[in-house]
Motif scaffolding. Sequence first.
Motif, PDB file in Angstrom:
ATOM      1  N   SER B  44     -37.473 145.442  32.482  1.00 60.02           N
ATOM      2  CA  SER B  44     -37.607 145.897  31.100  1.00 60.02           C
ATOM      3  C   SER B  44     -36.248 146.259  30.521  1.00 60.02           C
ATOM      4  CB  SER B  44     -38.485 147.143  31.030  1.00 60.02           C
ATOM      5  OG  SER B  44     -38.334 147.754  29.775  1.00 60.02           O
ATOM      6  N   THR B  45     -35.894 145.659  29.416  1.00 58.14           N
ATOM      7  CA  THR B  45     -34.674 146.074  28.710  1.00 58.14           C
ATOM      8  C   THR B  45     -35.008 147.242  27.810  1.00 58.14           C
ATOM      9  OG1 THR B  45     -33.800 143.841  28.518  1.00 58.14           O
ATOM     10  CG2 THR B  45     -32.900 145.460  26.993  1.00 58.14           C
ATOM     11  N   ARG B 208     -47.192 139.480  22.736  1.00 58.61           N
ATOM     12  CA  ARG B 208     -46.391 138.477  23.419  1.00 58.61           C
ATOM     13  C   ARG B 208     -47.286 137.630  24.323  1.00 58.61           C
ATOM     14  NH1 ARG B 208     -43.583 138.000  28.042  1.00 58.61           N
ATOM     15  NH2 ARG B 208     -41.790 136.641  27.767  1.00 58.61           N
TER      16      ARG B 208
ATOM     17  N   SER C  70     -33.069 142.482  32.970  1.00 59.73           N
ATOM     18  CA  SER C  70     -33.354 142.564  31.540  1.00 59.73           C
ATOM     19  C   SER C  70     -34.367 141.510  31.110  1.00 59.73           C
ATOM     20  CB  SER C  70     -32.060 142.383  30.754  1.00 59.73           C
ATOM     21  OG  SER C  70     -31.736 141.018  30.693  1.00 59.73           O
ATOM     22  N   SER C  71     -34.774 141.597  29.857  1.00 59.30           N
ATOM     23  CA  SER C  71     -35.775 140.675  29.329  1.00 59.30           C
ATOM     24  C   SER C  71     -35.225 139.271  29.165  1.00 59.30           C
ATOM     25  CB  SER C  71     -36.297 141.180  27.994  1.00 59.30           C
ATOM     26  OG  SER C  71     -37.099 142.318  28.205  1.00 59.30           O
ATOM     27  N   ASN C  73     -34.500 137.659  31.506  1.00 58.41           N
ATOM     28  CA  ASN C  73     -35.315 137.009  32.542  1.00 58.41           C
ATOM     29  C   ASN C  73     -36.666 136.518  32.015  1.00 58.41           C
ATOM     30  OD1 ASN C  73     -33.364 137.458  34.373  1.00 58.41           O
ATOM     31  ND2 ASN C  73     -34.466 139.029  35.550  1.00 58.41           N
ATOM     32  N   LYS C  74     -37.131 137.091  30.914  1.00 63.77           N
ATOM     33  CA  LYS C  74     -38.375 136.614  30.316  1.00 63.77           C
ATOM     34  C   LYS C  74     -38.087 135.591  29.225  1.00 63.77           C
ATOM     35  CE  LYS C  74     -40.826 141.085  30.948  1.00 63.77           C
ATOM     36  NZ  LYS C  74     -41.519 142.173  30.252  1.00 63.77           N
ATOM     37  N   GLU C  76     -35.721 135.806  26.727  1.00 64.33           N
ATOM     38  CA  GLU C  76     -35.252 136.322  25.440  1.00 64.33           C
ATOM     39  C   GLU C  76     -33.852 135.776  25.142  1.00 64.33           C
ATOM     40  OE1 GLU C  76     -35.909 140.611  23.434  1.00 64.33           O
ATOM     41  OE2 GLU C  76     -34.428 140.615  25.041  1.00 64.33           O
ATOM     42  N   TYR C  79     -29.151 136.761  21.179  1.00 63.09           N
ATOM     43  CA  TYR C  79     -29.201 137.460  19.895  1.00 63.09           C
ATOM     44  C   TYR C  79     -30.279 138.538  19.903  1.00 63.09           C
ATOM     45  CZ  TYR C  79     -30.145 138.580  15.053  1.00 63.09           C
ATOM     46  OH  TYR C  79     -30.356 139.268  13.896  1.00 63.09           O
ATOM     47  N   ASP C  80     -31.479 138.196  20.349  1.00 60.96           N
ATOM     48  CA  ASP C  80     -32.566 139.181  20.333  1.00 60.96           C
ATOM     49  C   ASP C  80     -32.255 140.359  21.254  1.00 60.96           C
ATOM     50  OD1 ASP C  80     -34.029 137.847  18.434  1.00 60.96           O
ATOM     51  OD2 ASP C  80     -35.410 136.897  19.841  1.00 60.96           O
ATOM     52  N   THR C  81     -31.615 140.090  22.382  1.00 58.56           N
ATOM     53  CA  THR C  81     -31.247 141.180  23.293  1.00 58.56           C
ATOM     54  C   THR C  81     -30.234 142.113  22.639  1.00 58.56           C
ATOM     55  OG1 THR C  81     -31.684 139.828  25.250  1.00 58.56           O
ATOM     56  CG2 THR C  81     -30.232 141.717  25.555  1.00 58.56           C
TER      57      THR C  81
END
Lengths: 296, 296, 296
Positions: B44-45, B208, C70-71, C73-74, C76, C79-81
Motif C-alpha cells: 500500500s502506498t 478498483r 508501493s502501488s 506493483n499494482k 499505477e 504520475y498517479d503515484t
Amino acid sequence: MFTITELSTERINSIVTEALAFANGKTAKIEGEVFCSNLFFEDSTRTKTSFDIAERKLGLQVVPFDASNSSVNKGESLYDTVKTIESLGVNLVVIRDKKDRYFDELKNIKIPVINGGDGTGNHPSQCMLDLMTIYQEFGKFEGLKVGIVGDVKHSRVANSNAEALRKLGAKVYFSGPEQWFDEGALINGTYLNVDELIKEVDVLMLLRIQHERHDAKMSFSASEYHRKYGLTKERERAMKKEAIIMHPAPINRGVEIDTDLVECERSRVFKQMQNGVFARMAILKEALEKQGYTFK
Amino acid sequence: MFTITELSTERINSIVTEALAFANGKTAKIEGEVFCSNLFFEDSTRTKTSFDIAERKLGLQVVPFDASNSSVNKGESLYDTVKTIESLGVNLVVIRDKKDRYFDELKNIKIPVINGGDGTGNHPSQCMLDLMTIYQEFGKFEGLKVGIVGDVKHSRVANSNAEALRKLGAKVYFSGPEQWFDEGALINGTYLNVDELIKEVDVLMLLRIQHERHDAKMSFSASEYHRKYGLTKERERAMKKEAIIMHPAPINRGVEIDTDLVECERSRVFKQMQNGVFARMAILKEALEKQGYTFK
Amino acid sequence: MFTITELSTERINSIVTEALAFANGKTAKIEGEVFCSNLFFEDSTRTKTSFDIAERKLGLQVVPFDASNSSVNKGESLYDTVKTIESLGVNLVVIRDKKDRYFDELKNIKIPVINGGDGTGNHPSQCMLDLMTIYQEFGKFEGLKVGIVGDVKHSRVANSNAEALRKLGAKVYFSGPEQWFDEGALINGTYLNVDELIKEVDVLMLLRIQHERHDAKMSFSASEYHRKYGLTKERERAMKKEAIIMHPAPINRGVEIDTDLVECERSRVFKQMQNGVFARMAILKEALEKQGYTFK
C-alpha cells in the motif's frame, strides 16, 4: 562493541547498571545533531526495532538503510558500504551480518560500529539484555545456576551468554539433542539431561530451533523435539520456586515451549524485549560517550 | 478502531467533525514522547504513507517496520509480533493484513490497534475519509443517493462505506457485472443498471478492478469492462449537475474511469487522498486520547 | 532540477558556492513543518541516503517511501503515484527511475521534483557534487583538463559531467574500450588512448563498469579491463603531481581501479560522498526557496 570476550566484568556491570537505570525511568538525550543507521543484512524484527527505539530515545536521528535495495546488490563490499555511510556523515552504525566476525574487515572505519549479531558467533546486545534481566531478578550473578537448552553451538545468543555468565560467576548447564553437543559446544558449561537440568536451575534459557540453519541435522519433528527437550507444562512444574524462563524469541510455540507457558508467571520473554531497549540505550550511550559526545 | 459496525453515528460524526477541523487548518501535537509503528503486511502506498504523515503531524515518532524483513518470515504469529512491538515500547500500531478480522487474535494487546484494512472485510479509515469527503461537499448524509460501482463483495472500502452510509441515512445503490452481486453483496443497497444509477446519484463511488483477487472470474477484458460498467465521458455527461466522482485509488485508468475524467471538475479522487491524512489524524487522536494522552 | 542542460553557468556557480559553504560549516534549517519523500524506483545506497541526510540537515521531515511495496506493483503510473504523494501533503520529492526523462510525464505536479537520476540520461545532483569537488581542489574550472574513462555513453554521471565541464570552460577527454565510443558518445570531449589521457589530465574520473547494463557487449574479463583501461599502480605513478582521482562509486575494486588506490592520497572517492550531502543540501534549498520557503 563486537564480542563479549572483549568485555571486562567491570564493563559488563557498568552497562547493566546503566541499563537498569534506564528501565527505572532515567532519560538521556544527546547534545547536537547526531546521525546513526542500522545496517541489517539479515532479517530481524526485534533487534533492529529495539535499536531503532533506543536510538530515538537517546535523541539520535535514525537514517534508514534498506539492505535489500543497497549497492551490496551490485557487489559492493561491506567495508565500502560502511565507509560510504561514514562519509555521508553518519556518526554511528549498528550492523548485523550473516558473516562471522564481519567486523574484522572494518578496522579502518572511524565511527563506532555496534555489533547487532554476526553469523553464529556474537550477539553482545542480546547478551547484555539477558544479563540485565537476570540481574534485575536476582541482584547478582555469582552462584546462580543457568540452564541453556537448544542448539548452543549454532546460537549467537547461547555462546555469548554462556561465556559472560561463566565469567561473572554463574554455573552454566546445557541440554538438548546430544548430537548437537560435541566438545566445541561445551567450553562454557556442562551437559545435563533436560529433566535434571530443569530441577537444578534458577534461570532456564530456551533457544529457538533454527530450522533455517540445519535442516539436514533435524532428524526429529517439532512435536518430538517438544516432548524430548521442550518446556512442557509438566517440566515447568518441576522448576524451582523462584526460577525464571527466558527465550530470545522469535518463539516456536509448541516446540521449545508449550504455548500456554509463553506468558506464564515465571516467563520473562516479553520482559526481555522491554529490557532490550534499555540495554541498547546503555550500549549506545557508552559508545558515543567514548567518542566525546555528551548527553543531558 | 476495527470495523465500522462498532461505530455509533455519534462517533462517526465526531470523527468527521474533527477531520474537517484538521482540513481547515487545526493542528494538534501530542505531549510527551510517543512512539507508533505501521505494520503493513500487504502492499500500500496511499494508506501507509497517509497514516505516516498523519502520525508525524500529530507529533508522534514513527518507528519503521518492514514486514518483508520481519520475523514473520521465520513463522512468528501476528500476535507474537505485535506483542513484541508493544514490549519494545511502541505506544500505538496501525495494522494492515491479508487476513479477515486479524484483530480477533490481538485481544491481549494493550496498546491501541488501528485497523489499516483487513482482508476483504473492513477498512474503516478509508471509510472515514470517504464520509468526510461527502460531508465536506453536501453538509449532510441524510437523503443523499450514493452509487457504488464495481466488485462490492470483494471490496473492503465498499462494504464499510455502504454500511456506514445506510446507517447515516443515505440511500445506497450498486452496479457492475451482475454475476458479482449475489445476495450476500446486497445487504446494504439495491442493484441498478449502471446507466440508471449514474443519472440518479449525488455521489458516484467507483471501485478498483482488483485483478489480483479474482482473475478466474474476470471473463471480460479491461476495455469491455470500461464500455459496459466504467465511467465513460458519455456517462459522466449524464450525471446530475452537483454530483461528484470518488475512487479509493489506485485507479486503473481507462477501466473504471476514462483517463481524462480522473482530474475533471467533479472528480474528488485526489481530494480524497488529501482528506485521508486529516481523517487519520482524527482517528489516531481519538484512540490516543482514550488512553489518556493529551495534545496541545 | 532535471538536467544539467537547463542550468546556466551562473546557477551552477551559485549552487557550488552554497554547497561549499555547507561543507565549511554553514547550517540552514527550514521554517515550519515541511515534508519530503525520496521515490527511488532503482537501487541506490549512496544517492538515497545522501538525499535523506541532506533533507534532515535542512530540517525537513522525511516520509519513507518503499518503491518495492508501493502501488506501482499494482500497475499505477508514475504520475498517479507522485500526484498521490503530493495530495497526501508531501512538499517535495526526489525521484530516481529507470526510465529516461521520466519527469516529462510529471508536468502537472506542482511540488518541486528533484531528479535523483533518470535512466542513462541525467544525474544532476551527482554532477553538482563532482563539480563542487573539482572546484574545492582547483578553485576554478576554466582551463582544467578532465579525463573520463569508461562507458561514457551509458553513464548518467559522465554525460552530465562532460556537458557541464565543457560549458564551464574545462577540456574533456574520454577513454575506454573503443567500441564504446561511437559518434554519439563524443559530443562533449575527445577520445584519447588511456595512457596518454592519464598523463594529461588534472582530474581523472573513472566510471563504474555497469555489468548490469551491457552484458552482451562485455567481450573482456574484469582483469583484462583493468589491465587495458583501469587505473593500475603504474598508471597512477604517471599522473601529474596535483592530479586527483574521482569515481562515482560503487567501485569495482581491481577493475576500474587497483584496490590499494581507492584511498590513496590523490583519491577523492570518499570526499565526493561527503560533498554529496552538501551539494544536495544546496540543490534542495534552492528548490524550496523558489517555492517561498525560508530558512534560518
